[in-house]
Design a protein around this motif. Sequence first.
Motif, PDB file in Angstrom:
ATOM      1  N   HIS A  42       1.862  13.442  -0.517  1.00 43.63           N
ATOM      2  CA  HIS A  42       0.504  13.074  -0.903  1.00 43.63           C
ATOM      3  C   HIS A  42      -0.054  14.099  -1.883  1.00 43.63           C
ATOM      4  CE1 HIS A  42      -3.631  11.640  -0.570  1.00 43.63           C
ATOM      5  NE2 HIS A  42      -3.998  12.886  -0.333  1.00 43.63           N
ATOM      6  N   SER A  43      -0.830  13.613  -2.858  1.00 45.45           N
ATOM      7  CA  SER A  43      -1.487  14.485  -3.825  1.00 45.45           C
ATOM      8  C   SER A  43      -2.926  14.019  -4.010  1.00 45.45           C
ATOM      9  CB  SER A  43      -0.753  14.446  -5.169  1.00 45.45           C
ATOM     10  OG  SER A  43      -1.580  14.894  -6.221  1.00 45.45           O
ATOM     11  N   PRO A  44      -3.912  14.862  -3.662  1.00 40.43           N
ATOM     12  CA  PRO A  44      -5.314  14.483  -3.899  1.00 40.43           C
ATOM     13  C   PRO A  44      -5.601  14.200  -5.370  1.00 40.43           C
ATOM     14  CG  PRO A  44      -5.197  16.345  -2.387  1.00 40.43           C
ATOM     15  CD  PRO A  44      -3.802  16.134  -2.906  1.00 40.43           C
ATOM     16  N   GLU A  45      -4.965  14.941  -6.277  1.00 39.87           N
ATOM     17  CA  GLU A  45      -5.159  14.694  -7.703  1.00 39.87           C
ATOM     18  C   GLU A  45      -4.660  13.302  -8.087  1.00 39.87           C
ATOM     19  OE1 GLU A  45      -4.094  16.759 -12.025  1.00 39.87           O
ATOM     20  OE2 GLU A  45      -2.779  17.099 -10.304  1.00 39.87           O
ATOM     21  N   LEU A  46      -3.495  12.938  -7.568  1.00 38.47           N
ATOM     22  CA  LEU A  46      -2.953  11.608  -7.840  1.00 38.47           C
ATOM     23  C   LEU A  46      -3.839  10.526  -7.223  1.00 38.47           C
ATOM     24  CD1 LEU A  46      -0.716   9.784  -8.914  1.00 38.47           C
ATOM     25  CD2 LEU A  46       0.551  10.193  -6.791  1.00 38.47           C
ATOM     26  N   PHE A  63      14.486  10.348  -1.054  1.00 35.97           N
ATOM     27  CA  PHE A  63      13.362  11.013  -1.702  1.00 35.97           C
ATOM     28  C   PHE A  63      12.155  11.005  -0.774  1.00 35.97           C
ATOM     29  CE2 PHE A  63      15.780   8.771  -5.056  1.00 35.97           C
ATOM     30  CZ  PHE A  63      16.268   9.871  -5.740  1.00 35.97           C
ATOM     31  N   THR A  64      11.349  12.069  -0.861  1.00 33.18           N
ATOM     32  CA  THR A  64      10.108  12.159  -0.103  1.00 33.18           C
ATOM     33  C   THR A  64       8.991  12.508  -1.067  1.00 33.18           C
ATOM     34  OG1 THR A  64      11.264  12.895   1.896  1.00 33.18           O
ATOM     35  CG2 THR A  64       8.903  13.300   1.790  1.00 33.18           C
ATOM     36  N   LEU A  65       8.094  11.561  -1.285  1.00 29.34           N
ATOM     37  CA  LEU A  65       6.991  11.738  -2.233  1.00 29.34           C
ATOM     38  C   LEU A  65       5.743  12.185  -1.467  1.00 29.34           C
ATOM     39  CD1 LEU A  65       7.908   8.490  -4.041  1.00 29.34           C
ATOM     40  CD2 LEU A  65       7.580  10.622  -5.319  1.00 29.34           C
ATOM     41  N   GLY A 100       0.779  -1.230   0.000  1.00 28.24           N
ATOM     42  CA  GLY A 100       0.000   0.000   0.000  1.00 28.24           C
ATOM     43  C   GLY A 100       0.809   1.278   0.000  1.00 28.24           C
ATOM     44  N   CYS A 101       2.122   1.185  -0.251  1.00 25.32           N
ATOM     45  CA  CYS A 101       2.955   2.390  -0.187  1.00 25.32           C
ATOM     46  C   CYS A 101       2.976   3.150  -1.506  1.00 25.32           C
ATOM     47  CB  CYS A 101       4.374   2.037   0.240  1.00 25.32           C
ATOM     48  SG  CYS A 101       5.283   1.063  -0.985  1.00 25.32           S
ATOM     49  N   GLY A 102       2.379   2.611  -2.561  1.00 20.60           N
ATOM     50  CA  GLY A 102       2.329   3.318  -3.835  1.00 20.60           C
ATOM     51  C   GLY A 102       3.363   2.864  -4.844  1.00 20.60           C
ATOM     52  N   LYS A 103       3.781   1.601  -4.757  1.00 14.36           N
ATOM     53  CA  LYS A 103       4.813   1.090  -5.678  1.00 14.36           C
ATOM     54  C   LYS A 103       4.371   1.211  -7.133  1.00 14.36           C
ATOM     55  CE  LYS A 103       4.727  -2.940  -3.706  1.00 14.36           C
ATOM     56  NZ  LYS A 103       3.803  -2.585  -2.599  1.00 14.36           N
ATOM     57  N   THR A 104       3.173   0.696  -7.438  1.00 16.44           N
ATOM     58  CA  THR A 104       2.694   0.734  -8.818  1.00 16.44           C
ATOM     59  C   THR A 104       2.515   2.167  -9.292  1.00 16.44           C
ATOM     60  OG1 THR A 104       1.558  -1.387  -8.515  1.00 16.44           O
ATOM     61  CG2 THR A 104       0.878  -0.041 -10.385  1.00 16.44           C
ATOM     62  N   THR A 105       1.970   3.011  -8.434  1.00 18.39           N
ATOM     63  CA  THR A 105       1.756   4.411  -8.787  1.00 18.39           C
ATOM     64  C   THR A 105       3.070   5.088  -9.163  1.00 18.39           C
ATOM     65  OG1 THR A 105      -0.156   4.555  -7.310  1.00 18.39           O
ATOM     66  CG2 THR A 105       0.897   6.629  -7.942  1.00 18.39           C
ATOM     67  N   VAL A 106       4.088   4.908  -8.354  1.00 15.01           N
ATOM     68  CA  VAL A 106       5.384   5.536  -8.616  1.00 15.01           C
ATOM     69  C   VAL A 106       6.030   4.929  -9.861  1.00 15.01           C
ATOM     70  CG1 VAL A 106       7.722   5.862  -7.706  1.00 15.01           C
ATOM     71  CG2 VAL A 106       5.741   6.225  -6.224  1.00 15.01           C
ATOM     72  N   LEU A 111      -2.448  19.893 -11.399  1.00 15.93           N
ATOM     73  CA  LEU A 111      -2.889  20.784 -10.336  1.00 15.93           C
ATOM     74  C   LEU A 111      -1.733  21.183  -9.422  1.00 15.93           C
ATOM     75  CD1 LEU A 111      -6.318  19.152  -9.359  1.00 15.93           C
ATOM     76  CD2 LEU A 111      -5.848  20.988 -11.016  1.00 15.93           C
ATOM     77  N   LYS A 112      -1.934  22.283  -8.731  1.00 13.41           N
ATOM     78  CA  LYS A 112      -0.902  22.817  -7.844  1.00 13.41           C
ATOM     79  C   LYS A 112      -0.543  21.830  -6.742  1.00 13.41           C
ATOM     80  CE  LYS A 112       0.118  26.818  -4.902  1.00 13.41           C
ATOM     81  NZ  LYS A 112      -0.405  28.113  -4.378  1.00 13.41           N
ATOM     82  N   ASP A 113      -1.538  21.078  -6.240  1.00  7.64           N
ATOM     83  CA  ASP A 113      -1.265  20.166  -5.117  1.00  7.64           C
ATOM     84  C   ASP A 113      -0.394  18.977  -5.525  1.00  7.64           C
ATOM     85  OD1 ASP A 113      -2.885  17.972  -6.134  1.00  7.64           O
ATOM     86  OD2 ASP A 113      -4.669  18.962  -5.375  1.00  7.64           O
ATOM     87  N   SER A 114      -0.166  18.805  -6.835  1.00 13.17           N
ATOM     88  CA  SER A 114       0.685  17.712  -7.311  1.00 13.17           C
ATOM     89  C   SER A 114       2.107  18.166  -7.620  1.00 13.17           C
ATOM     90  CB  SER A 114       0.085  17.091  -8.582  1.00 13.17           C
ATOM     91  OG  SER A 114      -1.223  16.614  -8.348  1.00 13.17           O
ATOM     92  N   ARG A 115       2.391  19.450  -7.416  1.00 18.43           N
ATOM     93  CA  ARG A 115       3.697  19.981  -7.803  1.00 18.43           C
ATOM     94  C   ARG A 115       4.831  19.275  -7.066  1.00 18.43           C
ATOM     95  NH1 ARG A 115       3.986  26.161  -6.957  1.00 18.43           N
ATOM     96  NH2 ARG A 115       2.354  26.016  -8.557  1.00 18.43           N
ATOM     97  N   GLY A 116       4.668  19.039  -5.776  1.00 18.33           N
ATOM     98  CA  GLY A 116       5.714  18.390  -4.996  1.00 18.33           C
ATOM     99  C   GLY A 116       5.972  16.967  -5.473  1.00 18.33           C
ATOM    100  N   PHE A 117       4.918  16.227  -5.800  1.00 19.81           N
ATOM    101  CA  PHE A 117       5.078  14.863  -6.308  1.00 19.81           C
ATOM    102  C   PHE A 117       5.785  14.873  -7.653  1.00 19.81           C
ATOM    103  CE2 PHE A 117       3.801  11.138  -8.692  1.00 19.81           C
ATOM    104  CZ  PHE A 117       3.957  10.113  -7.768  1.00 19.81           C
ATOM    105  N   ARG A 118       5.383  15.782  -8.550  1.00 23.08           N
ATOM    106  CA  ARG A 118       6.005  15.854  -9.876  1.00 23.08           C
ATOM    107  C   ARG A 118       7.501  16.148  -9.759  1.00 23.08           C
ATOM    108  NH1 ARG A 118       1.622  19.335 -11.050  1.00 23.08           N
ATOM    109  NH2 ARG A 118       3.100  21.061 -11.256  1.00 23.08           N
ATOM    110  N   LYS A 119       7.847  17.056  -8.895  1.00 23.77           N
ATOM    111  CA  LYS A 119       9.258  17.406  -8.718  1.00 23.77           C
ATOM    112  C   LYS A 119      10.061  16.223  -8.196  1.00 23.77           C
ATOM    113  CE  LYS A 119       8.904  22.420  -8.066  1.00 23.77           C
ATOM    114  NZ  LYS A 119       9.149  23.550  -7.119  1.00 23.77           N
ATOM    115  N   GLU A 120       9.443  15.438  -7.326  1.00 23.03           N
ATOM    116  CA  GLU A 120      10.172  14.304  -6.761  1.00 23.03           C
ATOM    117  C   GLU A 120      10.359  13.196  -7.793  1.00 23.03           C
ATOM    118  OE1 GLU A 120      12.168  13.763  -3.058  1.00 23.03           O
ATOM    119  OE2 GLU A 120      11.136  15.425  -4.048  1.00 23.03           O
ATOM    120  N   ILE A 121       9.366  12.975  -8.649  1.00 20.91           N
ATOM    121  CA  ILE A 121       9.518  12.020  -9.757  1.00 20.91           C
ATOM    122  C   ILE A 121      10.646  12.472 -10.673  1.00 20.91           C
ATOM    123  CG2 ILE A 121       8.439  11.149 -11.873  1.00 20.91           C
ATOM    124  CD1 ILE A 121       7.482   9.690  -9.420  1.00 20.91           C
ATOM    125  N   GLN A 122      10.719  13.762 -10.945  1.00 17.79           N
ATOM    126  CA  GLN A 122      11.810  14.294 -11.761  1.00 17.79           C
ATOM    127  C   GLN A 122      13.160  14.045 -11.098  1.00 17.79           C
ATOM    128  OE1 GLN A 122      11.426  18.457 -12.761  1.00 17.79           O
ATOM    129  NE2 GLN A 122      13.531  18.607 -13.508  1.00 17.79           N
TER     130      GLN A 122
END
Length: 271
Positions: free
Chosen positions: A232-236, A228-230, A37-43, A251-262
Motif C-alpha cells: 500500500h502507498s498513501p501517495e498512490l 509479487f507483493t505490491l 477493487g484489487c488495483g488492476k487498473t492502477t497496476v 515519496l518514500k512511502d511509495s518506494r516499495g510499490f515502485r520497486k515491485e513494478i520494476q
Amino acid sequence: MLNFKKGGLFSRKNNSELQETEPDKGVQVLAVWGSPGCGKTTVAVKLAKYLADRKKNVVLLLCDCTTPMLPCICPPGDLEGNHSLGSILAANSITESLVKNNCNTHKRMSHLAVIGLQKGENENYFPPVDEKLLRELIEVLRDMDSHIIIDCGSAIYFDELSTIAILEADAVLRLIGCDLKSVSYLSSQQEYLRMAGFDFDKLYKAVSNVKSNEASQNMEQVLGSAVFTLPHSPELEAQVLAGNLFADLSLKDSRGFRKEIQKISEEVFGV
C-alpha cells in the motif's frame, strides 16, 4: 452487450482448440486481471508508464465497458484525441490503421497510447460484438510494434473482451487483495477459465495493496505463494482518488510499490 451464450467461449467443447494455441514469440501481451477493487487498473497504468518512461512503445487497453476508466486515470487535458474503443468494436473488421486511429496519446509520454471507452459511454453504445471480432482486436494489437497491457474486468463471465484477452495474452498478472472476499472471488471465477482451457502456466500471482496491519502471509497460505507483493502507498492512493495515475511516485512511502513494478516489468517484459 457482451454476453456469453450457451455453447460459447466457456463451452467445454472449445478446450482442445484453446489449449493448442500458444504464442509464437516472447511476452508482448500482458493481461492484468484479479478480484474487484484489487488495483488492476492502477497496476496496469503504472506498468504502462514504467515502460513508456523508458522509451518503450506501449499500448494500454482498458476493457471495462460498464465503468469507462479513461476519465479515471488522468485529467482529460493530458490526452490527445477523444477516441473510443466503441469505434473499434463497431467496425465490421479490425485493422491496424483502425486501431491506431482510435488510440489516445499522452501529451507528455510520446511512447504511450491508450484505448478505452470515453466518459458517459457503456456497452450499449456499439452493436453486439462477436468473439471473432474481439480475437481480431487482440491479434492486431499483437502485430503492432509495442508492448500491450490489457486492463481486464473482474466479471469475466459477462465480459467477453476481458476473457478473450486473458486467454490470448502471452502472460497474465493475477492480482488479489488480502481479504477473504478476494479469496472467495478467486475460487469462484477461476473455474470459468479452466472450462475455457486457460493455460495456468502463464499466470503470475501478485498480492496487491498490502497494508502493514494485514496478514499477507496468512493469505498466501490460502492462495499459494505470490510472486509479487505490491504494498500500500498513501501517495498512490491519493493519485487514484485524484484520477492522476500517470503522475510520478516520488515519496518514500511509495518506494516499495515502485520497486515491485520494476520487478514485474523485468520479469514479464525483460525491461
